[in-house]
Each structure stands twice: as C-alpha cells, then as structure tokens.
Write a protein that holds these residues in place. Sequence first.
Motif, PDB file in Angstrom:
ATOM      1  N   ASP A  70       0.810  -1.223   0.000  1.00 52.25           N
ATOM      2  CA  ASP A  70       0.000   0.000   0.000  1.00 52.25           C
ATOM      3  C   ASP A  70       0.839   1.267   0.000  1.00 52.25           C
ATOM      4  N   ASP A  71       2.022   1.225   0.597  1.00 50.95           N
ATOM      5  CA  ASP A  71       2.894   2.407   0.644  1.00 50.95           C
ATOM      6  C   ASP A  71       3.836   2.473  -0.567  1.00 50.95           C
ATOM      7  N   ASP A  72       3.564   1.665  -1.586  1.00 48.68           N
ATOM      8  CA  ASP A  72       4.324   1.572  -2.835  1.00 48.68           C
ATOM      9  C   ASP A  72       5.706   0.943  -2.670  1.00 48.68           C
ATOM     10  N   SER A  73       6.018   0.421  -1.485  1.00 48.43           N
ATOM     11  CA  SER A  73       7.259  -0.342  -1.339  1.00 48.43           C
ATOM     12  C   SER A  73       7.046  -1.721  -1.954  1.00 48.43           C
TER      13      SER A  73
END
Length: 136
Positions: A49-52
């Motif tokens: 979700d945090d683009d990691s």
Amino acid sequence: MSEETYTTNLDSCNPSDCASCTANCSSAGGSSQGSIPKVPNPTIKLTLDDDSVLECAVLTTFPVEGFGEYIALVPLNKDGKNTDGETYLFRYAEEGNTPVVSNIEREDEYMAAAEAFHDFIANLKSEEELAAETEE
C-alpha cells in the motif's frame, strides 16, 4: 497487503529456505499431495500500500473448495531469507501467463484458505515416505 498471516514450520525444511534452496523440493511432498514449485528461486514481488516492494518466496498454490485458488508466500529479507516463518495467504489467478495476487477481504474466506493451507502442510510427505514409495 493483508495484515493476517499464517505461520507454519515444515518438518523437513524451513519455508524461509525456499527461495535460495537448490533441492528439488522432494521433502515438500509428492504430486498427489501438492508440491512446492520445482523451479530455481520461485519468487514474486508484491507492491504494498505504501508503494514499497516486498519479495516473497512462493510456497505453493492450492484450491479451496467453494472459494477458488490461493497462493502461500513467504516474505524475504534483503538476503533472500525469512527468519520468522511468517506465511502470507492471498487469492491467486492467472491472466494469460501473468499471475494475479489479491487480498483476501472476508474473514470466512481467509479462514477457509488458512485451513486448506494447514491441511496441505499436514499432508506433505517426508523424505522417508517418498523414498519408501519409490522403492515399492
């Protein structure tokens, strides 16, 4: 990514070793019991979700009656290892040759997938059992 995880410990090997293992995974069970993919370094990258990006070893895909197909993944650290034995369960599908992994949103669906995965692990054959079958 789902916050729910299912932890397991295979009797004959550690799930965290799957991504770096060079064995043919015979200790993970025969074809009648399901198997861990027999390809070098079976991994998949998940975008969180945090683009990691989280790289995970693929343990197996498995069906759940009444729900569909699921995948069991082990998150890996930067060294390609998993030291805590966590296993993530997701819905699994393929569009063409592309795997599609999605969150399990409903608790009843997650519980059914976790139970099916637990049964899969419980029914894996040991190396001794596989060797005995080969000798027959």
